[in-house]
Design a protein around this motif. Structure first.
Motif, PDB file in Angstrom:
ATOM      1  N   MET A  83      42.228 -18.627  27.703  1.00  0.00           N
ATOM      2  CA  MET A  83      41.427 -18.156  26.571  1.00  0.00           C
ATOM      3  C   MET A  83      42.007 -16.850  26.035  1.00  0.00           C
ATOM      4  N   LEU A  84      42.275 -16.842  24.730  1.00  0.00           N
ATOM      5  CA  LEU A  84      42.795 -15.643  24.078  1.00  0.00           C
ATOM      6  C   LEU A  84      41.721 -15.082  23.153  1.00  0.00           C
ATOM      7  N   VAL A  85      41.451 -13.798  23.290  1.00  0.00           N
ATOM      8  CA  VAL A  85      40.563 -13.150  22.331  1.00  0.00           C
ATOM      9  C   VAL A  85      41.398 -12.117  21.589  1.00  0.00           C
ATOM     10  N   VAL A  86      41.550 -12.332  20.280  1.00  0.00           N
ATOM     11  CA  VAL A  86      42.420 -11.477  19.475  1.00  0.00           C
ATOM     12  C   VAL A  86      41.609 -10.850  18.343  1.00  0.00           C
ATOM     13  N   PRO A  87      41.252  -9.584  18.487  1.00  0.00           N
ATOM     14  CA  PRO A  87      40.452  -8.938  17.447  1.00  0.00           C
ATOM     15  C   PRO A  87      41.187  -8.903  16.107  1.00  0.00           C
ATOM     16  N   GLY A  88      40.428  -8.894  15.024  1.00  0.00           N
ATOM     17  CA  GLY A  88      41.012  -8.957  13.687  1.00  0.00           C
ATOM     18  C   GLY A  88      41.689  -7.680  13.259  1.00  0.00           C
ATOM     19  N   SER A  89      41.298  -6.566  13.860  1.00  0.00           N
ATOM     20  CA  SER A  89      41.928  -5.288  13.505  1.00  0.00           C
ATOM     21  C   SER A  89      41.843  -4.365  14.700  1.00  0.00           C
ATOM     22  N   GLN A  90      42.633  -3.294  14.640  1.00  0.00           N
ATOM     23  CA  GLN A  90      42.580  -2.314  15.722  1.00  0.00           C
ATOM     24  C   GLN A  90      41.211  -1.646  15.730  1.00  0.00           C
ATOM     25  N   GLY A  99      37.891 -13.863  32.592  1.00  0.00           N
ATOM     26  CA  GLY A  99      39.214 -14.461  32.784  1.00  0.00           C
ATOM     27  C   GLY A  99      39.949 -14.729  31.482  1.00  0.00           C
ATOM     28  N   ALA A 100      39.478 -14.134  30.404  1.00  0.00           N
ATOM     29  CA  ALA A 100      40.152 -14.309  29.104  1.00  0.00           C
ATOM     30  C   ALA A 100      41.199 -13.212  28.910  1.00  0.00           C
ATOM     31  N   GLU A 101      42.133 -13.451  27.979  1.00  0.00           N
ATOM     32  CA  GLU A 101      43.112 -12.413  27.637  1.00  0.00           C
ATOM     33  C   GLU A 101      42.569 -11.602  26.472  1.00  0.00           C
ATOM     34  N   TRP A 102      42.748 -10.302  26.532  1.00  0.00           N
ATOM     35  CA  TRP A 102      42.254  -9.388  25.485  1.00  0.00           C
ATOM     36  C   TRP A 102      43.465  -8.768  24.821  1.00  0.00           C
ATOM     37  N   ARG A 103      43.653  -9.031  23.528  1.00  0.00           N
ATOM     38  CA  ARG A 103      44.919  -8.716  22.874  1.00  0.00           C
ATOM     39  C   ARG A 103      44.818  -7.611  21.809  1.00  0.00           C
ATOM     40  N   GLU A 104      45.973  -7.231  21.314  1.00  0.00           N
ATOM     41  CA  GLU A 104      46.062  -6.358  20.140  1.00  0.00           C
ATOM     42  C   GLU A 104      45.779  -7.208  18.896  1.00  0.00           C
ATOM     43  N   ALA A 105      45.403  -6.549  17.809  1.00  0.00           N
ATOM     44  CA  ALA A 105      45.021  -7.268  16.584  1.00  0.00           C
ATOM     45  C   ALA A 105      46.202  -7.964  15.914  1.00  0.00           C
ATOM     46  N   GLY A 106      45.913  -9.111  15.295  1.00  0.00           N
ATOM     47  CA  GLY A 106      46.933  -9.811  14.519  1.00  0.00           C
ATOM     48  C   GLY A 106      46.511 -11.245  14.266  1.00  0.00           C
TER      49      GLY A 106
END
Ligand code: SF4
Lengths: 197, 472
Positions: free
Chosen positions: B379-386, B405-412
């Motif tokens: 599971m990837l969680v990718v926020p829309g902006s910083q 257990g999800a991945e928390w990413r930088e925006a993009g």
């Protein structure tokens, strides 16, 4: 922009409807910073099998369509993203006109800005064209922008709509930016009356 | 106003006429652009055109750029993406510097998906004409703006002249009556609209969403609806501005303030469609009848309520339609008549300009809180902006995601279009909160089910497509 007046060619038939720009040119090829060479990846994921070898079933790989300059496509061709890479890829492969019953708006706009002619025909003529090509893959179709006609078969011709401004730009091969630049006085006046208001 | 009794006008008509710079006979209108947003993928050839002709950017003050499509989300390091993507990102920085355009670059705390940051910075405002070389520019219409995507040639036109040649589109009212049940979101409304009008149902039109169910939505949900309007082929989606809009904008960086704010509100209140104005086309939906939606095919209109079965082919009277559903099901490796509930999945993606804002992340976190992502599922969680990322971290949402257990990413943009290496593998099934389920969109050979953040999160917990109402 390349001029467009009259074109006679055999066609590439692609009957599928709602062909999206992700199929025309997949996103992984959009990292280019120029417009060249995209034809190599036109319909990449339909053209190649999972192992990377050419898919013999896919129309672009058939010997008889090589050199064709007209794509005969299903309705709502070019839906999806605004990527101008889609018309660039088609033109780079050699396509100069696409015939369909309808096009997605942004794709149509983008095509007109590059000298790729989107030709809208009625469902009946569309069907007839597919029939002719199925019978004879080398059958020639002529698109005449001046008279706005597509002719095929035994002298059968149908009209297609074209907005007069786009038509003139295509016939003369002029970029529409020139027209906008000629509006400088009006643009400045608009800005003067709106800025800071 | 010169006419004492003007005929009622649509919002589209008003914004259009406010922006006409010139209109010659037999020619499209020359329209003035208030805001031009730029990203790395569709702009390089436009800047190259300017450079070759020795032109300048006419209004750098109305032009804003960000990096989002091919940027890495694992960390903000260009070595993480391929050389060409990195070169394209660097080219944008070079172009913006040379032409004096404001750029929210990789290190900027205001960077993010172009359609997410336009709104959150307050750049997007009612009554504006907004363009970007990206079809989902329709998102900004949620503020009562006319906003649409353009191609790279047009990006160059706008850079050089701040104007665009356009032919006016027809107006289309989609009215949503009633009230949504819990578990149903804006994403389900728009997927239901798509299923109703089809992937080309909006061609040649601009859609305005009206009705009580729309008025009840917050700005982020309104953006979700306008965002996906392009999937129906409509050029733009719009929603009349109201107090919800003004409250959202108040105090944002580029929003007017002080006296200018009051004047702006007066102006913005005039933007809405007048009572009694006529539309070229109308469709009505009842939000009370909606259920969480999911797509089963390879375009966003191939969707259905979660509890339904995939249509059988004889349900399509149109031969072309039947053939495309048949082909789509073959690609998806699904059967006509099959139920999707309980269908196993490999990946869940929460992100994209459709559903990556703070309220979307809160919905997903609400489901995941105290639960775990199913074993073996990614599971990837990718926020829309910083900025969304910072807000989520301030609220502790990231901890919920990480603990689950999800991945928390930088925006993009990330797995929405899989340009940066975040992608589905061939054959994998993903439930995605993004907007396109085209073949290969999220990775070559990948198979996408589009759904709301609630449905995506619930499906992550069970490892299979799940009705979120069972986990609320
Ligand atoms: S998130 Fe997806 S749809 Fe939105 S701008 Fe990025 S690539 Fe386009």
């Amino acid at each position: 922009m390349e001029k467009f007046r009259k074109l006679t060619s055999h066609v590439v038939p692609l009957a599928e409807k709602d062909v999206d720009t992700d199929q025309i040119i997949p996103a992984r090829f959009l990292t280019v910073i120029d417009k060249l060479g995209l034809g190599e990846h036109l319909f990449e994921d339909w053209r190649n099998l999972a192992d990377g070898s050419p898919n013999p079933e896919f129309v672009l790989n058939r010997p008889e369509v090589q050199g064709a300059q007209i794509l005969l496509a299903g309705s709502n061709f070019g839906c999806g993203s605004s990527r101008e890479h889609a018309p660039w890829a088609l033109m780079d492969w050699g396509v100069r006109a696409v015939i369909s019953t309808s096009f997605a708006d942004i794709f149509r706009n983008n095509s007109l800005k590059n000298g790729l002619l989107p030709v809208i025909v009625e469902a009946e003529a569309h069907k007839e064209l597919f029939g002719i090509v199925a019978q004879d893959p080398q059958a020639e179709v002529t698109i005449d922008l001046v008279s706005q006609t597509v002719s095929f078969g035994n002298g059968h011709a149908v009209n297609f709509p074209m907005d007069p401004f786009a038509k003139l730009s295509l016939l003369e091969g002029v970029d529409q930016l020139g027209y906008l630049l000629s509006m400088e006085g009006k643009i400045a006046a608009y800005e003067a009356s709106h800025d800071g208001s | 106003m010169t006419d004492s009794n003007p005929s009622p006008r649509t919002m589209l008509s008003k914004i259009w006429s406010d922006h006409v710079v010139a209109q010659e006979p037999e020619s499209p209108a020359v329209l003035y652009i208030d805001l031009h947003l730029i990203h790395e993928v569709t702009s390089p050839q436009a800047f190259a055109g300017l450079r070759e002709a020795g032109r300048q950017v006419r209004r750098p003050d109305k032009t804003f750029a960000t990096m989002d499509h091919s940027t890495p989300t694992l960390a903000l390091d260009l070595n993480l993406v391929n050389k060409m993507a990195a070169a394209q990102v660097r080219q944008l920085a070079k172009n913006c510097k040379e032409f004096g355009v404001t750029l929210y670059d990789l290190q900027s705390d205001r960077r993010g998906i172009v359609h997410v940051i336009g709104a959150e910075l307050g750049l997007t405002q009612p009554g504006m004409l907004i363009v970007c070389g990206d079809s989902h520019t329709s998102t900004h219409g949620a503020f009562g703006a006319l906003a649409f995507g353009i191609g790279t040639s047009e990006v160059e036109h706008v850079l050089a002249t701040q104007c665009l040649l356009q032919t006016k589109q027809n107006s289309f009212e989609v009215r949503v009556e009633g009230k949504m049940d819990p578990g149903v979101t804006a994403k389900d409304i728009i997927l239901a609209v798509m299923a109703k009008i089809g992937v080309d149902g909006g061609n040649g039109h601009v859609i305005e969403y009206t009705g009580p169910a729309i008025r009840a939505l917050d700005m982020e949900q309104r953006m979700t609806i306008c965002n996906m309007t392009i999937e129906a082929g409509a050029r733009a989606g719009m929603i009349a501005p109201d107090d919800t809009t003004f409250e959202y904008l108040a105090g944002r960086e580029y929003a007017p303030s002080g006296k200018a704010w009051d004047a702006a509100i007066d102006h913005w209140r005039q933007v809405a469609t007048d009572e009694g104005a006529s539309f070229d086309r109308r469709v009505t939906l009842d939000a009370g009848e909606l259920e969480p939606m999911i797509t089963y095919g390879t375009n966003p209109s191939m969707g259905m309520p979660l509890g339904d079965r995939i249509p059988t082919l004889d349900q399509f009277s149109d031969v072309d339609q039947r053939q495309s559903v048949e082909k789509a099901l073959k690609y998806m490796d699904l059967e006509p008549g099959q139920s999707l509930l309980g269908h196993e999945i490999d990946v869940v993606f929460i992100g994209s300009c459709t559903n990556s804002r703070i309220t979307d992340l809160r919905l997903a976190a609400g489901i995941l809180d105290g639960r775990k992502v199913a074993e073996g599922l990614r599971m990837l969680v990718v926020p829309g902006s910083q900025s969304v990322k910072r807000q989520a971290e301030a609220e502790g949402l990231h901890e919920i995601f990480l603990k689950a257990g999800a991945e928390w990413r930088e925006a993009g943009c990330s797995m929405c279009l899989a340009m940066n290496g975040d992608e589905l593998e061939a054959g994998q099934y993903g439930v995605s909160t993004s907007n396109r389920n085209y073949e290969g969109r999220q990775g070559k050979g990948g198979r996408t089910f589009l759904a709301s953040p609630l449905t995506a999160a619930a499906s992550a917990v069970r490892g299979a497509i799940t009705d979120p109402r069972t986990l609320l």
